[in-house]
Design an enzyme around this catalytic site. Structure first.
Site: not given
Ligand code: ADP
Length: 305
Positions: A86, A163, A197, A242, A253
């Site tokens: 994404k 989400r 990553r 990360r 996740r």
């Molecule tokens: P991913 O690679 O899992 O898509 P992100 O970088 O988008 O990871 O998000 C990392 C973390 O930040 C998520 O696992 C969650 O804990 C938190 N997070 C990000 N966006 C949201 C959201 N819209 N609602 C709730 N938690 C979020």
């Protein structure tokens, strides 16, 4: 079907270290409609208050964007499992379309670097692969949109938001989303991509050291090859991983995505806004196909979308 992947670089576990100050209002215990994803944080942020902030900050203002797509005021969302890419495609489209790429994961990681009880509670949730409460993420997002508005930004590509269905409903109540791109990638590749990553701790650029080669079984399931995206020499020694990109947390996740976020796909499908896009391979192969699916020209000079 076998997936082979090689990791070329050692991992250094840390989180992005940027400070972002954040003021949280303490308030009543009335956040009953908050995310069902896990424990809520204390002090709490009221969901209604956060939604009102979001409404204020998401109304558009004229933008001085230099992009040939200027004035199109895109309001797009990227959905997709962890590791699907994404961030990569949202950030490329953001440069092409001249709208900001707003990744709520980045906003959360910025917040984690501040000290205090809230930050440590948040860190625990994120490092376990859980979602943070809706009201918290909405509050962070509205602050980011407000700051952008002051700089003259208009439109956005949201990455990682909404989400949950509650987040999607709130977003729908305050702004009109034009398009939701649901990126898909064969499941065998997702875990390997998350584990490979790497981020440059200095410039924030994303790389991937995994080399994914999935053997094809037949015509419906052809070979998929995704070469690593290696850093240039100036980023090489500054790569970090990360803290939530460990095998156990990535699996959690993915599970949370399937239970909490997949219903969001249906939410937008019902509204006729969902564009499903199956990534055929790495960036060189996928980027031009994605542009075609979006009716955008490779050539940045014109658009037919
Ligand atoms: P991913 O690679 O899992 O898509 P992100 O970088 O988008 O990871 O998000 C990392 C973390 O930040 C998520 O696992 C969650 O804990 C938190 N997070 C990000 N966006 C949201 C959201 N819209 N609602 C709730 N938690 C979020």
């Amino acid at each position: 079907m076998a997936v082979s992947h090689r990791l070329f670089r050692p991992a250094t576990t840390t989180v992005k270290n940027t400070f972002s100050s954040f003021f949280i209002r303490s308030l009543s215990s009335s956040s009953s409609s908050s995310s069902s994803s896990g424990p809520s944080l204390d002090p709490k942020i009221d969901l209604e208050e956060a939604a009102a902030q979001l409404e204020k900050s998401s109304s558009s203002s004229p933008s001085p964007s230099p992009s040939p797509y200027k004035g199109r005021n895109f309001h797009w969302v990227f959905l997709g499992c962890p590791g699907v890419g994404k961030g990569t495609y949202a950030s490329r489209l953001s440069s092409l379309l001249g709208v900001p790429h707003i990744a709520t994961g980045d906003l959360v990681r910025d917040e984690l670097s501040s000290s205090g009880l809230l930050s440590s509670q948040l860190k625990e949730l994120v490092n376990q692969g859980k979602l943070v409460p809706d009201e918290f993420i909405i509050s962070l997002l509205s602050k980011r949109l407000e700051a952008g508005k002051e700089k003259g930004e208009s439109g956005y590509i949201l990455d990682g938001f909404p989400r949950t269905v509650t987040q999607a409903e709130i977003l729908e109540g305050v702004t009109k989303i034009d398009l939701v791109i649901n990126l898909k990638l064969r499941e065998e590749a997702l875990l390997a991509k998350c584990l490979g990553r790497r981020i440059c701790s200095e410039c924030g650029a994303n790389y991937n050291v995994a080399c994914i080669d999935i053997k094809g079984d037949n015509e419906d399931s052809p070979r998929m090859y995704m070469p690593p995206l290696l850093p240039p020499p100036n980023c090489e020694s500054k790569l970090i991983t990360r803290a939530d990109d460990t095998e156990e947390v990535v699996k959690e996740r993915l599970r949370i995505y399937n239970t909490m976020t997949q219903p969001v796909e249906e939410f937008y499908r019902k509204r006729g806004k969902l564009l499903e896009f199956e990534l055929p391979g790495g960036i060189p192969e996928s980027w031009s196909k994605l542009l075609r699916a979006l009716h955008l020209e490779d050539d940045k000079q014109s658009a037919i979308a």
